[in-house]
Design a protein around this motif. Structure first.
Motif, PDB file in Angstrom:
ATOM      1  N   THR A  32       1.133  -1.009  -0.357  1.00 48.42           N
ATOM      2  CA  THR A  32       0.110  -0.192   0.226  1.00 48.42           C
ATOM      3  C   THR A  32       0.966   0.936   0.025  1.00 48.42           C
ATOM      4  O   THR A  32       2.399   1.137  -0.400  1.00 48.42           O
ATOM      5  N   SER A  33       0.508   2.382  -0.178  1.00 48.88           N
ATOM      6  CA  SER A  33       1.168   3.640  -0.042  1.00 48.88           C
ATOM      7  C   SER A  33       0.243   4.600   0.926  1.00 48.88           C
ATOM      8  O   SER A  33      -1.029   4.212   1.223  1.00 48.88           O
ATOM      9  N   ALA A  34       0.731   5.349   1.888  1.00 48.54           N
ATOM     10  CA  ALA A  34       0.366   6.270   3.096  1.00 48.54           C
ATOM     11  C   ALA A  34      -1.055   6.663   2.860  1.00 48.54           C
ATOM     12  O   ALA A  34      -1.949   6.839   2.774  1.00 48.54           O
ATOM     13  N   TYR A  35      -0.350   7.741   1.517  1.00 51.29           N
ATOM     14  CA  TYR A  35      -1.799   8.763   1.850  1.00 51.29           C
ATOM     15  C   TYR A  35      -2.914   7.807   0.531  1.00 51.29           C
ATOM     16  O   TYR A  35      -4.161   8.637   0.140  1.00 51.29           O
ATOM     17  N   GLN A  36      -2.867   6.917  -0.398  1.00 52.16           N
ATOM     18  CA  GLN A  36      -3.980   6.291  -1.281  1.00 52.16           C
ATOM     19  C   GLN A  36      -4.194   4.689   0.303  1.00 52.16           C
ATOM     20  O   GLN A  36      -5.420   4.742  -0.342  1.00 52.16           O
ATOM     21  N   VAL A  37      -4.241   4.948   0.968  1.00 51.78           N
ATOM     22  CA  VAL A  37      -4.653   3.901   1.925  1.00 51.78           C
ATOM     23  C   VAL A  37      -5.047   4.897   3.510  1.00 51.78           C
ATOM     24  O   VAL A  37      -6.097   4.081   4.071  1.00 51.78           O
ATOM     25  N   GLU A  38      -4.724   5.731   4.186  1.00 48.34           N
ATOM     26  CA  GLU A  38      -4.803   6.228   5.051  1.00 48.34           C
ATOM     27  C   GLU A  38      -5.928   6.597   5.692  1.00 48.34           C
ATOM     28  O   GLU A  38      -6.055   6.646   6.782  1.00 48.34           O
ATOM     29  N   ALA A  52       4.742 -10.616   4.603  1.00 47.77           N
ATOM     30  CA  ALA A  52       5.627  -9.234   4.738  1.00 47.77           C
ATOM     31  C   ALA A  52       4.667  -8.014   4.154  1.00 47.77           C
ATOM     32  O   ALA A  52       3.980  -9.180   3.364  1.00 47.77           O
ATOM     33  N   TYR A  53       4.722  -6.842   4.638  1.00 58.57           N
ATOM     34  CA  TYR A  53       3.497  -6.006   4.441  1.00 58.57           C
ATOM     35  C   TYR A  53       4.928  -4.813   4.230  1.00 58.57           C
ATOM     36  O   TYR A  53       5.174  -3.912   4.639  1.00 58.57           O
ATOM     37  N   ARG A  54       4.526  -4.582   2.701  1.00 63.50           N
ATOM     38  CA  ARG A  54       4.997  -3.231   2.235  1.00 63.50           C
ATOM     39  C   ARG A  54       4.346  -2.031   2.184  1.00 63.50           C
ATOM     40  O   ARG A  54       3.075  -1.892   1.731  1.00 63.50           O
ATOM     41  N   PHE A  55       4.624  -0.443   2.947  1.00 59.72           N
ATOM     42  CA  PHE A  55       4.165   0.422   3.113  1.00 59.72           C
ATOM     43  C   PHE A  55       4.696   0.997   3.359  1.00 59.72           C
ATOM     44  O   PHE A  55       6.040   1.362   2.963  1.00 59.72           O
ATOM     45  N   SER A  56       4.211   2.557   3.029  1.00 58.82           N
ATOM     46  CA  SER A  56       4.645   3.915   3.509  1.00 58.82           C
ATOM     47  C   SER A  56       4.580   5.315   3.988  1.00 58.82           C
ATOM     48  O   SER A  56       3.947   4.250   4.702  1.00 58.82           O
ATOM     49  N   ILE A  57       5.867   5.675   4.619  1.00 58.17           N
ATOM     50  CA  ILE A  57       5.432   6.404   5.622  1.00 58.17           C
ATOM     51  C   ILE A  57       5.370   7.904   5.028  1.00 58.17           C
ATOM     52  O   ILE A  57       6.290   8.110   4.142  1.00 58.17           O
ATOM     53  N   ALA A  58       4.309   8.292   5.205  1.00 57.95           N
ATOM     54  CA  ALA A  58       3.871  10.058   5.549  1.00 57.95           C
ATOM     55  C   ALA A  58       4.801  10.307   5.950  1.00 57.95           C
ATOM     56  O   ALA A  58       4.894  11.106   6.865  1.00 57.95           O
ATOM     57  N   LEU A  91       4.470  -7.144  13.549  1.00 55.69           N
ATOM     58  CA  LEU A  91       5.393  -8.038  13.938  1.00 55.69           C
ATOM     59  C   LEU A  91       5.310  -8.997  15.192  1.00 55.69           C
ATOM     60  O   LEU A  91       5.354  -9.855  15.139  1.00 55.69           O
ATOM     61  N   LYS A  92       3.710  -8.819  15.648  1.00 56.47           N
ATOM     62  CA  LYS A  92       3.431  -9.890  16.888  1.00 56.47           C
ATOM     63  C   LYS A  92       2.947 -10.845  15.705  1.00 56.47           C
ATOM     64  O   LYS A  92       2.721 -11.928  16.564  1.00 56.47           O
ATOM     65  N   TYR A  93       3.102 -10.831  14.356  1.00 58.67           N
ATOM     66  CA  TYR A  93       2.273 -11.759  13.578  1.00 58.67           C
ATOM     67  C   TYR A  93       3.606 -12.236  12.585  1.00 58.67           C
ATOM     68  O   TYR A  93       3.309 -12.923  11.564  1.00 58.67           O
ATOM     69  N   ASN A  94       4.257 -11.821  12.792  1.00 64.28           N
ATOM     70  CA  ASN A  94       5.421 -12.447  12.678  1.00 64.28           C
ATOM     71  C   ASN A  94       5.734 -11.568  11.131  1.00 64.28           C
ATOM     72  O   ASN A  94       5.995 -12.535  10.496  1.00 64.28           O
ATOM     73  N   ILE A  95       5.071 -10.059  10.648  1.00 61.53           N
ATOM     74  CA  ILE A  95       5.022 -10.038   9.682  1.00 61.53           C
ATOM     75  C   ILE A  95       6.024  -8.994   9.077  1.00 61.53           C
ATOM     76  O   ILE A  95       5.825  -8.316  10.026  1.00 61.53           O
ATOM     77  N   GLN A  96       7.384  -9.205   8.178  1.00 61.33           N
ATOM     78  CA  GLN A  96       8.311  -8.672   8.219  1.00 61.33           C
ATOM     79  C   GLN A  96       6.957  -6.977   7.628  1.00 61.33           C
ATOM     80  O   GLN A  96       7.055  -6.764   6.384  1.00 61.33           O
ATOM     81  N   PRO A  97       8.021  -6.031   8.277  1.00 55.85           N
ATOM     82  CA  PRO A  97       7.401  -4.015   7.129  1.00 55.85           C
ATOM     83  C   PRO A  97       8.128  -4.350   6.299  1.00 55.85           C
ATOM     84  O   PRO A  97       9.906  -4.280   6.893  1.00 55.85           O
ATOM     85  N   ILE A  98       8.596  -3.479   5.088  1.00 55.66           N
ATOM     86  CA  ILE A  98       9.168  -3.611   4.238  1.00 55.66           C
ATOM     87  C   ILE A  98       8.788  -1.448   3.824  1.00 55.66           C
ATOM     88  O   ILE A  98       7.784  -1.632   3.415  1.00 55.66           O
ATOM     89  N   VAL A  99       9.610  -0.691   4.352  1.00 55.96           N
ATOM     90  CA  VAL A  99       8.853   0.483   4.483  1.00 55.96           C
ATOM     91  C   VAL A  99       9.697   1.329   3.131  1.00 55.96           C
ATOM     92  O   VAL A  99      10.717   1.509   2.797  1.00 55.96           O
ATOM     93  N   THR A 100       8.465   1.721   2.251  1.00 55.27           N
ATOM     94  CA  THR A 100       9.189   2.964   1.799  1.00 55.27           C
ATOM     95  C   THR A 100       8.858   4.473   2.216  1.00 55.27           C
ATOM     96  O   THR A 100       8.093   4.995   2.647  1.00 55.27           O
TER      97      THR A 100
END
Ligand code: BGP
Length: 461
Positions: A15-21, A70-76, A104-113
């Motif tokens: 996802t991306s921050a501005y399109q989802v948050e 994993a979950y790829r998301f962006s930081i605004a 991380l509670k669910y062992n999902i790797q954060p991938i940060v844009t």
């Protein structure tokens, strides 16, 4: 015989921050260019989007149910630094800490844009990437991210689709340039900022990995005429290699440079710029794949052609190339060509050229998903799209390409950059319409369960 996927293959989603948050002005978030740009006609803005800011725990639980690794998301940027620099917004830091801890509670790797089209407005209105000072701003922002999240985030992406911002003609999400020299000056500053941030990441975070995230497309010649092949080489240099050679080989691609020189749109370089470029090195290449591109030769006195959907987007350069349709390929409902074999081709081309591990950070199909009479979404077309593309990725891996993971666009329905909420990409349906928010409830689509099974068995169903 196809190679099996590695056990630790990063099956994710993006996802991306501005399109989802949504929450565009909550908890101290500053304005970004996406809050100030007029959305395309008859499409919603980003004020509410998928309301992920308020529904984050529920969404992460659904990602865990899907089995994401994993979950790829962006930081605004403007949630962390509302003015783009200076005062830090602790509530912004707190939100991304909660998100990372939940993953991380669910062992999902954060991938940060770090930057996904949403430049802080206070920087953009000063000129954004045109000002060389933004390199320091981006470094300071990166330092705050590494300090606050670097203990838990192992995968960092610098800039989402820098090449699309440059080639879209109006630098999506940043200051619109008045001419192409300014555009390539902004691009030069982004390349320097990216190099500085990659160096900083390696200095501050010993076990983190960082890389670029351009939109890459293999370029085909329209016919086997040598001049069409030359046009394809030209476009590949301008669309792909200019960006990745600068990031990975730390040189300006010679053909692209010669083109900029001939057109008199070279960026002004400072002494030491090439040294800055050489100081940053990526650990992997992340990239977004949607389709291949086909080009034919064009004569020097041909007129410039524009994209029939995005009038500002040039799709030709007289005497260099002209993008044409590929009648051999099927199309999405939004007229994007569909080319799974092209995915295998570009994976091999990238690996052959750079010999770095590859990470797919976007791949997907936008559809007019609708709830059917029993409240389900049977997105068989999306399942077919992923089935074909994942098979071609597996063939590329069998061809010897090292792939770290696959993050389809998008984890959950969100606002499309061009088509608002009507164009849906998610494994999870969000129950809202373009201008009617309804209850925003989340409904897993058929593709959610298909992807869940694929991840569980680590093979294509
Ligand atoms: C890529 C962007 C994503 C997303 C995707 C789909 O270029 O990185 O943010 O927008 O395109 O495009 P669209 O939303 O226009 O269908």
């Amino acid at each position: 015989k196809l190679k099996d996927f590695p056990k630790d293959f990063l099956w994710g989603a993006s996802t991306s921050a501005y399109q989802v948050e949504g929450a565009w002005n909550e908890d101290g978030k500053g304005l970004s260019t996406q809050d100030m740009l007029t959305p395309p006609e008859n499409t919603t803005d980003f004020k509410v989007a998928s309301d992920h800011y308020h529904r984050m725990k529920e969404d992460v639980q659904l990602f865990a149910e899907m089995g994401l690794k994993a979950y790829r998301f962006s930081i605004a940027w403007s949630r962390i630094l509302p003015e783009g620099r200076g005062k830090i917004n602790q509530k912004g830091i707190d939100f991304y800490n909660r998100l990372i801890d939940e993953l991380l509670k669910y062992n999902i790797q954060p991938i940060v844009t770090m930057f996904h089209f949403d430049l802080p407005w206070s920087l953009a209105k000063e000129g954004g990437w045109i000002n060389r000072s933004i390199i320091e701003d981006f470094k300071d922002y990166a330092k705050i991210l590494f300090e606050n999240f670097g203990d838990r985030v192992k995968y960092w992406l610098t800039i989402n689709e820098q090449n699309m911002m440059v080639l879209a003609g109006n630098l999506l999400g940043t200051k619109t340039s008045k001419n192409l020299q300014e555009t390539y000056q902004q691009n030069h500053h982004m390349l320097l900022a990216q190099a500085e941030v990659m160096r900083l990441c390696h200095e501050m975070l010993l076990d983190a990995q960082i890389g670029p995230a351009p939109n890459i497309s293999p370029v085909y010649p329209a016919t086997n005429k040598p001049e069409d092949m030359l046009a394809a080489e030209n476009w590949a240099a301008l669309r792909n290699w200019l960006y990745l050679d600068a990031c990975v080989k730390r040189i300006y691609n010679p053909t692209a440079w010669a083109f900029l020189e001939e057109k008199k749109i070279l960026p002004n370089m400072k002494k030491g710029d090439l040294h800055i470029l050489k100081a940053g090195k990526p650990d992997f290449i992340a990239f977004n794949y949607y389709n291949s591109t086909t080009v034919s030769a064009s004569l020097p006195d041909d007129s410039v052609k524009y994209d029939k959907y995005d009038k500002k987007k040039m799709i030709s350069e007289p005497g260099v190339y002209e993008v044409v349709e590929n009648s051999n390929l099927p199309k999405t409902p939004f007229n994007w060509e569909i080319d799974p074999v092209g995915f295998r081709i570009i994976l091999r081309q990238l690996y052959d050229r750079y010999h770095l591990p590859l990470l797919i950070t976007e791949n997907g199909i936008g559809l007019y998903d609708e709830l059917d009479e029993d409240g389900k979404i049977n997105d068989d077309i999306r399942i077919d799209f992923y089935q074909q593309h994942i098979m071609e990725m597996q063939k590329a891996m069998t061809d010897g390409v090292e792939v770290l993971g696959y993050n389809p666009w998008s984890a959950i329905d969100l606002v499309s950059t061009h088509e608002g909420f009507r164009k849906r990409y998610g494994f999870i349906y969000v129950n809202r319409k373009e201008f009617d928010l309804l209850d925003m409830n989340r409904i897993p689509k058929k593709s959610f369960y298909w992807y869940q099974k694929l991840i569980r068995e680590n093979k294509v169903p």
